[in-house]
Write a protein that holds these residues in place. Structure first.
Motif: not given
Length: 616
Positions: A456-471, A506-507
């Motif tokens: 995930l890249i872009g503004s705010g992407s670093e806040d997405v946890a593994t448990s929420e990535v499918l959403r 991750a980059d």
């Protein structure tokens, strides 16, 4: 004087909570270089007469229309047609088309400047003209121009019902009083309420003549502020270079106003035929591309610069002198220049602050032969360039900006149209709009077997946890990346206990060893089976190599997933499901007080600390 505007309202969608906007923001407009016309002004000087300057033939269930134009005769039209110049030369959209066996696809929408065919004097020794048919040859002098026109039958007209955008209208009433018989060709004799003619400033014409006579391999950069006409000029520049070269490399540096790809990408293309239509009419598989994930590089300028540097390296190593030419018949001999494949670069329109610094960085990596700089509209003077006196081998041109006309559509609507055109595009000059995206059978991808990593890249992407990535992925647009084998070893697969192959923050893969082959829509997620349902027009033979997914800030408009078919609207359903039962969507009467109903306002003049110029 402003161009006339068609004030008629297009039919609105009966149930969509988020249709394309009709307005536009002051900083988000596109100007067209046009001549304003009164409704009684003639836009065509051609007067049709059957069996004298108009002829018809039928072959292979297709009707061919032959037109004979005298010197300086012109014919304006709207429609989607294939044009072959049999004898002489014509100008179209500011580009020259000499006689050859090439069949040119022309897209002339209603709400763009009119397409005008005009007979001109131009000789080309690089192209072989076809033989004039016997039924015409004996009736006209050799100085006349002969054009064959056929219906394109591309299916692009279906985008009108997909997007409900008047930008995709290719039909108008013809006022000639003559039956041209073609179904997709609508000649116009007099200007209508909203008619405008395409025209170019004198500085553009002189610049195009100069580049056509260039002896060395051209590397040209076109830069200037938003709305100055860069994209229009770049199309003309590419078309002019194609008169002498078999291939032209096109580097698209503007992720917000892309020419051949969906928004959010920067790409390198090898162009082999003239560009005769707006961007949404010619989606093209890039030679190489990278996913920025946003319509601006503001959220990640370092990643953007790395992507541009990788594309420039690809041009230098794999394209300029080493591009493999495949024989495509007699006309593949066109433009047999040996100096290398020329490069045209369309820069973004952000010309201040961070944008100016990134532009300087791009220029420092190039051996430019031509730099075209647009004057800034309303600001006076010339938009600043790097120290021109220090670059003796570069020709600099100051170009007039195109005339300001009141925009009917913002860039947001144009980007949405480009995205939907991409997803409904099948192959060269073919679109399929029979089914909405919500009713098309998707690919079922098991991520444990087919996907190495998800980023995930872009503004705010670093806040997405593994448990929420499918959403986050569900209903989103992802880029499909291939990674070089040597580099893919660094993308070691996640542990088996991981829900998905994703690491927070991750980059993405290094652009120097990766390639974006296209985008896909994640139409659904089945976490219990570990599968994703995706839709993409990417060919299966390419799709098999895309083992990395990258999601950014680019989104599909809500209406893009709705069911546009008339029968679905009548019974208030989406793909057979009652609208009130569709998940993730809330239907209301459109009150402005409804949460999310108001237009989102975004401040674009703020930067994070790591985006400041001092950190570049």
């Amino acid at each position: 004087m402003e161009a006339s505007k068609d004030t008629s309202r297009e039919p609105t969608r009966a149930y969509s909570p988020s249709g394309p906007t009709n307005g536009s923001l002051p900083y988000d407009t596109e100007m067209q270089d046009t001549v304003t016309l009164d409704s009684t002004d003639p836009v065509s000087s051609f007067i049709p007469t059957l069996n004298q300057n108009v002829f018809f033939t039928n072959t292979d269930d297709s009707l061919q229309l032959y037109l004979v134009l005298k010197a300086s005769n012109s014919l304006s039209f709207v429609g989607t047609v294939a044009i072959t110049v049999i004898q002489g030369s014509v100008s179209l959209f500011g580009s020259i088309i000499p006689a050859s066996a090439l069949r040119h696809s022309v897209y002339a929408p209603k709400n763009y400047p009119l397409a005008t065919l005009e007979a001109i004097s131009y000789s080309s020794t690089l192209m072989t003209a076809p033989i004039v048919p016997d039924f015409i040859r004996g009736t006209i002098p050799a100085s006349d121009t002969v054009i064959m026109i056929e219906d394109l039958r591309s299916g692009i007209q279906g985008l009108r019902q997909v997007c409900s955008s008047s930008l995709a209208v290719f039909e108008v009433p013809t006022d000639f009083g003559f039956d041209f018989k073609l179904r997709e060709f609508f000649p116009i004799r007099y200007a209508g309420v909203s008619s405008t003619l395409f025209s170019t400033p004198p500085s553009w014409n002189s610049a195009l003549v100069d580049v056509e006579n260039a002896e060395s391999c051209v590397e040209a950069l076109v830069k200037g502020p938003k709305g100055s006409g860069k994209s229009t000029f770049v199309r003309m520049l590419v078309n002019r270079l194609l008169l002498r070269h078999r291939h032209v490399a096109y580097l698209d540096c503007d992720p917000g106003q892309t020419e051949f790809t969906p928004p959010g990408m920067v790409s390198l293309h090898i162009i082999t035929e003239p560009i005769l239509g707006p961007p949404f009419t010619h989606p093209l598989q890039p030679f190489k591309a990278h996913f920025i994930g946003s319509t601006t590089m503001q959220s990640s300028p370092h990643h953007y610069q790395a992507c541009i540097a990788a594309l420039l390296e690809t041009y230098r190593l794999d394209v300029k002198y080493n591009y493999e030419v495949v024989d495509q018949g007699p006309e593949s001999l066109i433009g047999t220049g040996t100096s290398g494949i020329p490069l045209v670069i369309n820069n973004f329109g952000w010309n201040k602050g961070l944008g100016a610094e990134v532009t300087k960085s791009i220029e420092s990596q190039l051996d430019l032969t031509h730099v075209y700089t647009f004057e800034s509209p309303g600001m006076g003077g010339t938009w600043s360039t790097n120290d021109e006196s220090k670059v003796e081998s570069t020709s600099f041109f100051s170009l007039e900006p195109i005339k300001q006309s009141k925009p009917d559509h913002g860039q947001s609507e144009r980007r949405s149209l480009m995205t939907m055109s991409y997803f409904h595009h099948q192959n060269r000059n073919k679109w399929n709009t029979d089914l909405p995206l919500c009713s098309r059978p998707p690919w079922e991808v098991t991520w444990a077997d087919a996907i190495d990593r998800i980023f995930l890249i872009g503004s705010g992407s670093e806040d997405v946890a593994t448990s929420e990535v499918l959403r986050a992925l569900n209903g989103g647009i992802v880029a499909l990346l291939t990674v070089d084998p040597a580099a893919s070893r660094g993308l070691q697969r996640m542990e088996a206990k991981a829900i998905v192959p994703y690491t927070q923050g991750a980059d993405p893969p290094d652009p120097s060893c990766s390639n974006c082959i296209g985008i896909a829509l994640v139409r659904g997620v089945r976490a219990s089976l570990g599968t994703l349902h995706i839709l993409t027009p990417v060919a299966p033979e390419l799709l098999a190599h895309a083992r990395v997914l990258v999601m950014g800030e680019v989104k599909l408009p809500i209406w893009g997933m709705l069911d546009f078919r008339a029968e679905a609207k009548d019974i208030n359903q989406i793909a057979g499901v009652k609208m009130t039962a569709v998940p993730f969507l809330h239907w209301s009467e459109g009150s402005d007080e409804t949460p999310g109903a108001k237009r989102l306002r975004v401040r674009r003049n703020l930067m994070r600390k790591n985006q400041s110029i001092s950190h570049l």
